[in-house]
Scaffold this active site. Structure first.
Site, mmCIF file in Angstrom:
data_model
loop_
_atom_site.group_PDB
_atom_site.id
_atom_site.type_symbol
_atom_site.label_atom_id
_atom_site.label_comp_id
_atom_site.label_asym_id
_atom_site.label_seq_id
_atom_site.Cartn_x
_atom_site.Cartn_y
_atom_site.Cartn_z
ATOM 1 N N ALA A 1 3.913 5.635 -1.702
ATOM 2 C CA ALA A 1 4.816 5.398 -0.579
ATOM 3 C C ALA A 1 4.104 4.533 0.460
ATOM 4 C CB ALA A 1 5.246 6.725 0.039
ATOM 5 N N GLU B 1 6.187 9.972 -8.614
ATOM 6 C CA GLU B 1 7.359 10.831 -8.424
ATOM 7 C C GLU B 1 8.642 10.116 -8.825
ATOM 8 O OE1 GLU B 1 6.222 13.788 -4.793
ATOM 9 O OE2 GLU B 1 6.145 11.648 -4.338
ATOM 10 N N GLY C 1 4.313 8.427 -4.520
ATOM 11 C CA GLY C 1 5.754 8.280 -4.647
ATOM 12 C C GLY C 1 6.159 7.504 -5.875
ATOM 13 N N GLU D 1 -2.086 12.131 -2.893
ATOM 14 C CA GLU D 1 -1.767 12.461 -1.495
ATOM 15 C C GLU D 1 -2.846 13.318 -0.836
ATOM 16 O OE1 GLU D 1 2.313 11.781 -3.441
ATOM 17 O OE2 GLU D 1 0.380 12.620 -4.027
#
Length: 261
Positions: free
Chosen positions: A69, A115, A112, A135
């Site tokens: 992200a 994911e 992300g 993360e």
């Protein structure tokens, strides 16, 4: 559809009956900011409503599917601002896409990006693919399904290493542990994903959608509830023209002609 819609961060096209969405932020390794996720979600929803698309593919480029992200949009966030962030809502909308989605992954699929790949229904990986949830290195944990989908895919022990120690999985490790469907040479990963999607898109459309729904239910319900849900969907298909066509074609030894009805 794709020829008429212009996006800033993605490219879209229809290849036969396969709707393709390509992340297109190469300078930042396709990092997922809210604008990009908004475009991805919109494009997938448009393909989901398009009767000419039977299966969807999402991809990046050879170097990166998506390397996480966009942290610059989160660095100063508060819990309340995160509650109102549309970035989170996009993930819920992705879960409601009815048609199957194949992720074509090469290079980095991190944070992300990992994911997003796991939110798809199948993953075709190139030999260079690397999957991870790093993360922990910036003081947080995955927040868009990484702790849940990764654990369901690879099991608790390995998921713990990935989530709380930042371990990356190679493409072959991801295949061995059930995270991806297949691994192919880097020059073939998108072609193979589109080929797989085209095979699915050639099958009975309503049955494909309900098959996806039934398999997903296995991860969200008890066995007893899942079996009951499967049976309801199975019975429902006997109200479709495609069921009559498919069984008649089988009996009479001819190819079926699906109508999606």
């Amino acid at each position: 559809m794709s020829d008429e819609t212009t996006y800033q961060n993605i490219l879209t096209r229809l290849d036969g009956r396969v709707g393709i969405v390509q992340l297109n932020r190469p300078k930042v390794l396709n990092a997922l900011n809210k604008e990009t996720m908004g475009e991805v979600t919109e494009a997938l929803e448009l393909f989901d409503r398009n009767p000419d698309a039977g299966c969807l593919v999402i991809t990046g480029n050879e170097r990166a599917f998506a390397a996480g992200a966009d942290i610059t949009q989160m660095a100063e966030a508060t819990p309340v601002s995160m509650l109102d962030n549309p970035f989170i809502d996009y993930w819920d909308r992705l879960r409601r896409i009815g048609k199957p989605i194949v992720a074509a992954v090469s290079g980095y699929a991190l944070g992300g990006g990992c994911e997003l790949a796991m939110a798809c229904d199948m993953i075709v990986a190139s030999e260079t693919a690397r999957f991870g949830q790093p993360e922990i290195n910036i003081g947080v944990i995955p927040g868009a399904g990484g702790t849940q989908r990764m654990t369901r895919a690879v099991g608790k022990a390995l998921a713990m290493e990935i989530v709380i120690n930042g371990r990356f999985l190679t493409a072959e490790e991801a295949l061995r542990h059930g995270l991806v469907n297949r691994v192919v040479p880097v020059e073939l990963y998108l072609e193979e994903a589109v080929r797989l999607a085209a095979e699915i898109a050639a099958r009975a459309p309503v049955a494909v959608r309900l098959g996806k729904e039934a398999v997903n239910a296995a991860f969200e319900t008890t066995l007893q509830s899942g079996l009951a849900h499967e049976r309801r969907l199975f019975y429902m298909l006997f109200a479709t023209e495609d069921q009559k066509e498919g069984m008649d074609a089988f009996i009479n030894k001819r190819p079926p002609v699906w109508k999606g009805k």
